[in-house]
Design a protein around this motif. Sequence first.
Motif, PDB file in Angstrom:
ATOM      1  N   CYS A  33      -7.203   1.894  -5.404  1.00 12.43           N
ATOM      2  CA  CYS A  33      -7.037   3.947  -5.036  1.00 12.43           C
ATOM      3  C   CYS A  33      -8.002   3.741  -4.177  1.00 12.43           C
ATOM      4  O   CYS A  33      -9.819   3.233  -4.348  1.00 12.43           O
ATOM      5  CB  CYS A  33      -7.454   4.935  -5.695  1.00 12.43           C
ATOM      6  N   THR A  34      -8.096   4.103  -3.048  1.00  8.09           N
ATOM      7  CA  THR A  34      -8.591   4.796  -2.026  1.00  8.09           C
ATOM      8  C   THR A  34      -8.764   6.400  -1.332  1.00  8.09           C
ATOM      9  O   THR A  34      -7.428   6.646  -1.488  1.00  8.09           O
ATOM     10  CB  THR A  34      -8.887   4.009  -0.449  1.00  8.09           C
ATOM     11  N   GLN A  35      -9.293   7.246  -1.781  1.00 10.41           N
ATOM     12  CA  GLN A  35      -9.828   8.814  -1.334  1.00 10.41           C
ATOM     13  C   GLN A  35      -9.277   8.793  -0.022  1.00 10.41           C
ATOM     14  O   GLN A  35     -10.577   8.583   0.516  1.00 10.41           O
ATOM     15  CB  GLN A  35     -10.075   9.460  -2.038  1.00 10.41           C
ATOM     16  N   GLU A  36      -8.422   9.844   0.205  1.00  5.24           N
ATOM     17  CA  GLU A  36      -8.675  10.335   1.554  1.00  5.24           C
ATOM     18  C   GLU A  36      -8.622  11.619   1.561  1.00  5.24           C
ATOM     19  O   GLU A  36      -7.552  12.647   0.997  1.00  5.24           O
ATOM     20  CB  GLU A  36      -7.543  10.068   2.603  1.00  5.24           C
ATOM     21  N   THR A  67      -3.451   0.523  -4.407  1.00  7.66           N
ATOM     22  CA  THR A  67      -3.071  -0.915  -3.371  1.00  7.66           C
ATOM     23  C   THR A  67      -2.665  -1.695  -5.293  1.00  7.66           C
ATOM     24  O   THR A  67      -3.491  -0.866  -5.995  1.00  7.66           O
ATOM     25  CB  THR A  67      -4.021  -2.278  -3.140  1.00  7.66           C
ATOM     26  N   ARG A 103       0.901  -1.302  -0.428  1.00  9.01           N
ATOM     27  CA  ARG A 103       0.101  -0.167  -0.411  1.00  9.01           C
ATOM     28  C   ARG A 103       0.792   1.303   0.085  1.00  9.01           C
ATOM     29  O   ARG A 103       1.260   1.145   1.223  1.00  9.01           O
ATOM     30  CB  ARG A 103      -0.635  -0.162   1.224  1.00  9.01           C
ATOM     31  N   ILE A 104       0.718   2.007  -0.986  1.00  8.62           N
ATOM     32  CA  ILE A 104       1.538   3.532  -0.873  1.00  8.62           C
ATOM     33  C   ILE A 104       0.729   4.369  -1.023  1.00  8.62           C
ATOM     34  O   ILE A 104      -0.679   4.851  -1.708  1.00  8.62           O
ATOM     35  CB  ILE A 104       2.929   3.302  -2.143  1.00  8.62           C
ATOM     36  N   SER A 105       0.787   5.514  -0.600  1.00  6.67           N
ATOM     37  CA  SER A 105       0.330   6.830  -0.672  1.00  6.67           C
ATOM     38  C   SER A 105       0.709   7.639  -1.890  1.00  6.67           C
ATOM     39  O   SER A 105       2.233   7.326  -2.023  1.00  6.67           O
ATOM     40  CB  SER A 105      -0.189   7.803   0.682  1.00  6.67           C
ATOM     41  N   THR A 106       0.054   8.953  -2.814  1.00  8.66           N
ATOM     42  CA  THR A 106       0.038   9.514  -3.211  1.00  8.66           C
ATOM     43  C   THR A 106       1.529  10.849  -2.980  1.00  8.66           C
ATOM     44  O   THR A 106       2.650  11.294  -3.344  1.00  8.66           O
ATOM     45  CB  THR A 106      -0.726  10.446  -3.716  1.00  8.66           C
ATOM     46  N   HIS A 108      -4.315   6.562  -1.321  1.00  4.93           N
ATOM     47  CA  HIS A 108      -3.787   5.209  -1.192  1.00  4.93           C
ATOM     48  C   HIS A 108      -4.009   4.847  -2.325  1.00  4.93           C
ATOM     49  O   HIS A 108      -5.279   3.166  -2.458  1.00  4.93           O
ATOM     50  CB  HIS A 108      -4.214   4.488   0.407  1.00  4.93           C
ATOM     51  N   ASP A 115       3.738   9.744  -0.246  1.00  2.00           N
ATOM     52  CA  ASP A 115       4.544   8.736   0.024  1.00  2.00           C
ATOM     53  C   ASP A 115       4.985   8.789  -2.265  1.00  2.00           C
ATOM     54  O   ASP A 115       6.499   9.050  -2.171  1.00  2.00           O
ATOM     55  CB  ASP A 115       4.911   7.832   0.049  1.00  2.00           C
TER      56      ASP A 115
END
Length: 499
Positions: A51-54, A175, A17-20, A173, A22
């Motif tokens: 993708c999941t948005q936060e 995956t 899992r990696i975020s934008t 995020h 990062d």
Amino acid sequence: MAELQEALLHQVQNKDRISTLDLVTLLNNDHQKIVGAIKSIQSYPENVINCTQETTKRWELTEEGETVLKKGSHEAVLYHAVPSGGALQSQIMKDVPNAKIGFSKAMSAGWIEIDKKAEGGPRITKKVDHIEDKVQLCLEQIKAPHLDDIQEKQLADFKKRKLICEVKLNIFHITKGTEFKLKLDKPEADLTPEMISSGSWRTKTFKPFNFDALGVPPTSGHLHPLLKVRSEFRQIFLEMGFTEMPTNNFIESSFWNFDSLFQPQQHPARDAHDTFFISDPATAHEFPMDYLERVKKVHSEGGYGSQGYKYDWKIEEAQKNLLRTHTTAVSARMLYKLAQQKEFRPVKYFSIDRVFRNETLDATHLAEFHQIEGVVADYGLTLGDLMGIIYEFFKKLGIEKLRFKPAYNPYTEPSMEIFSYHEGLKKWVEIGNSGVFRPEMLLPMGLPQDVQVIAWGLSLERPTMIKYGIDNIRDLIGPKVNLQMIYDNPLCRLDKKII
């Protein structure tokens, strides 16, 4: 974009899992460009990534903050501008950018001092040999971003100085998807004859058809707000059993526009500063002569119980052509036509059309506007009938608080101005005029003596301006109209908020 997509997929491959955020650090690229690459990957038919948005908030440097990060804070710049022997305050304030705030902050930090009694004027000297520009260092940490060592008080101060601003940031995020792969093949949008002949279509990936996509809207015309409100008024008249009068003659003779309405030839409204007269053709010649003689007689000598105006009525004045000043000229023609029938029958007429007056142009007046008029002819009509039908008409517009005020019109007696209570302005405003046509107007036409005609009128522009929130009539009609307003304005539904 393809290189960024490939680099992004390699980073996703190495992590669960990696975020934008990062990826911004790992790929040394702009966050918005990385989000764009993710959206592009998601447009592929395969499920390459999930993708999941936060949504979060973060601090960013303003344009001034970027300058401070590069050149140092205002106070540090001012400190370094002071030579070892000091300098006049006036010279420093003139030469150093943002010197006012730099001087204030440097004084507060104890970096400089000022001798107000120095020869030549106040003089600034350095109070310390070395300084540490904490503002610049903090902005470096905010840019990184590493906010662990930054206090809330410092952030508030930087925000007040407009060095930083708080922005909303949509973080994604990422995956691996069920069909994750490192190399993306761009799907084909069209099946070409070459693909069919070579058989290469068997190994191609095609974009799926989107049968829910909207087509390109066809270019079309749009109704002007005046036409929309006019349609609503017209429908109300038709619901009340009225017949629309033909109003397609903008040019009218003075006889039908004034004389037939028992308006004297010396009336101020017939002057050139109130009326547009036509130069070619300047005069009209076809009149019902027996009716014209009766009109002449009632003006100059009186009759039908009236003493008239007692003046020398001239046919030359009646022949003058003009742009009609009211649609009541059409009502006069229709009533004369009605009087020529063998047997009188009650009628209800209405008209909505353009009229012309030589007005001074301002936010509420134009030289041309639209008049709405209702006319009822029947036996034994009274002022009470007029008030009742006016109440019913305006009730259909959503206007129920009405008052009537006595007024004067040359061709109606009695005459009344119509007022309504404006909820927004919290006061009574005039919305129309009304009256009972005088016998001096009706009897020369040949109508029976016991027939009365009641009428009322108002403008079309005023309710349209109220309905659409327009405060200048020149924004509604004329050469200054914004065509985008015509395109965007909504349907008209008259309701209780119109007045």
